[in-house]
Design an enzyme around this catalytic site. Structure first.
Site, PDB file in Angstrom:
ATOM      1  N   LYS A  42      38.885  35.945  38.392  1.00 55.80           N
ATOM      2  CA  LYS A  42      38.901  36.593  39.772  1.00 55.80           C
ATOM      3  C   LYS A  42      40.567  36.807  40.112  1.00 55.80           C
ATOM      4  CE  LYS A  42      35.434  33.472  41.700  1.00 55.80           C
ATOM      5  NZ  LYS A  42      35.404  32.875  40.291  1.00 55.80           N
ATOM      6  N   ASP A 100      49.245  32.523  29.418  1.00 59.03           N
ATOM      7  CA  ASP A 100      49.679  31.156  29.194  1.00 59.03           C
ATOM      8  C   ASP A 100      49.477  30.880  27.622  1.00 59.03           C
ATOM      9  OD1 ASP A 100      50.546  28.614  29.997  1.00 59.03           O
ATOM     10  OD2 ASP A 100      48.540  27.798  30.292  1.00 59.03           O
ATOM     11  N   PHE A 149      53.108  24.774  36.877  1.00 65.07           N
ATOM     12  CA  PHE A 149      51.722  25.177  37.863  1.00 65.07           C
ATOM     13  C   PHE A 149      51.970  25.975  38.911  1.00 65.07           C
ATOM     14  CE2 PHE A 149      47.364  25.525  39.400  1.00 65.07           C
ATOM     15  CZ  PHE A 149      46.620  25.804  38.144  1.00 65.07           C
ATOM     16  N   VAL A 150      51.572  27.135  38.817  1.00 62.29           N
ATOM     17  CA  VAL A 150      51.613  28.102  40.113  1.00 62.29           C
ATOM     18  C   VAL A 150      50.518  28.531  40.662  1.00 62.29           C
ATOM     19  CG1 VAL A 150      53.958  28.792  39.448  1.00 62.29           C
ATOM     20  CG2 VAL A 150      52.018  30.240  38.480  1.00 62.29           C
ATOM     21  N   ASP A 156      44.811  30.441  41.174  1.00 59.68           N
ATOM     22  CA  ASP A 156      44.310  29.416  41.903  1.00 59.68           C
ATOM     23  C   ASP A 156      44.532  27.870  41.431  1.00 59.68           C
ATOM     24  OD1 ASP A 156      42.516  29.681  39.752  1.00 59.68           O
ATOM     25  OD2 ASP A 156      41.395  28.315  40.554  1.00 59.68           O
ATOM     26  N   ARG A 162      44.161  31.455  46.200  1.00 55.06           N
ATOM     27  CA  ARG A 162      44.514  32.882  45.637  1.00 55.06           C
ATOM     28  C   ARG A 162      44.847  33.911  46.760  1.00 55.06           C
ATOM     29  NH1 ARG A 162      41.821  32.953  40.570  1.00 55.06           N
ATOM     30  NH2 ARG A 162      39.887  31.844  40.641  1.00 55.06           N
TER      31      ARG A 162
END
Ligand code: IMP
Ligand code: MG
Length: 172
Positions: A42, A100, A149-150, A156, A162
């Site tokens: 998603k 990533d 981490f974003v 999410d 989100r």
């Protein structure tokens, strides 16, 4: 602002400005052609719709969903919902939220390339090259980011955040 957020990385305005720039590069590259945007559910939905909204090329959209098998099996990806239409002969842009390690994107690229599109390229909102484990040809990217981490703009943490309009770094 949510208590889980350490700081805003890119504001909504900065994101949309950068998307307009990337859209211009895409238009130059695919001038006079029709483009199939493929979004990965998603995470890439927010980026894909923002990008599609500013592209002046004729675009078609399709989506696929994947399941990965956790951080212990980073290379193992499975298609949980496939595309609705074939992509044979089409110019395809694979739209990602973040590349990533590269495992997910490489798997998708190989899978889609096997369906005989005319061309296939990768466009990602975020590119974290420091964590790359397999090489992936990223043609278009909005931002390069470091190891933190974003969340937001589609990304999410445990399925939440989100819908934030901006990109933010989470508290550790
Ligand atoms: P990889 O390139 O196969 O390692 O995995 C990319 C996927 O990992 C993305 O599509 C995201 O779902 C998830 N991911 C990686 N880094 C982040 C992050 O900083 N925030 C949220 N999701 C992330
Ligand atoms: Mg995710």
């Amino acid at each position: 602002m949510s208590g889980e957020i350490e700081r805003v990385l890119f504001t909504e305005e900065q994101i949309h400005q950068r998307i307009r720039e990337v859209a211009a590069a895409i238009e130059q590259r695919y001038e006079g052609r029709e483009l199939k945007l493929i979004g990965i559910l998603k995470g890439s939905v927010f980026f894909l719709t923002a990008l599609a909204r500013v592209l002046t090329l004729p675009v078609k959209l399709d989506f696929l969903a994947i399941s990965s098998f956790g951080s212990k099996n980073p290379g193992v990806v499975r298609i949980a919902k496939d595309l609705d239409e074939p992509i044979e002969g089409e110019d395809v842009l694979l739209v990602e939220d973040i590349v990533d390690t590269g495992f997910t994107t490489r798997y998708l690229l190989q899978n889609l390339a096997g369906r005989n599109p005319n061309s296939i390229a990768i466009c990602t909102l975020l590119d974290r090259t420091t964590k790359r484990m397999v090489p992936v040809p990223v043609e278009f990217r909005c931002f390069e980011i470091d190891d933190r981490f974003v969340i937001g703009f589609g990304l999410d943490y445990k399925q939440l955040h989100r819908n934030l309009g901006y990109l933010a770094v989470m508290k550790p």
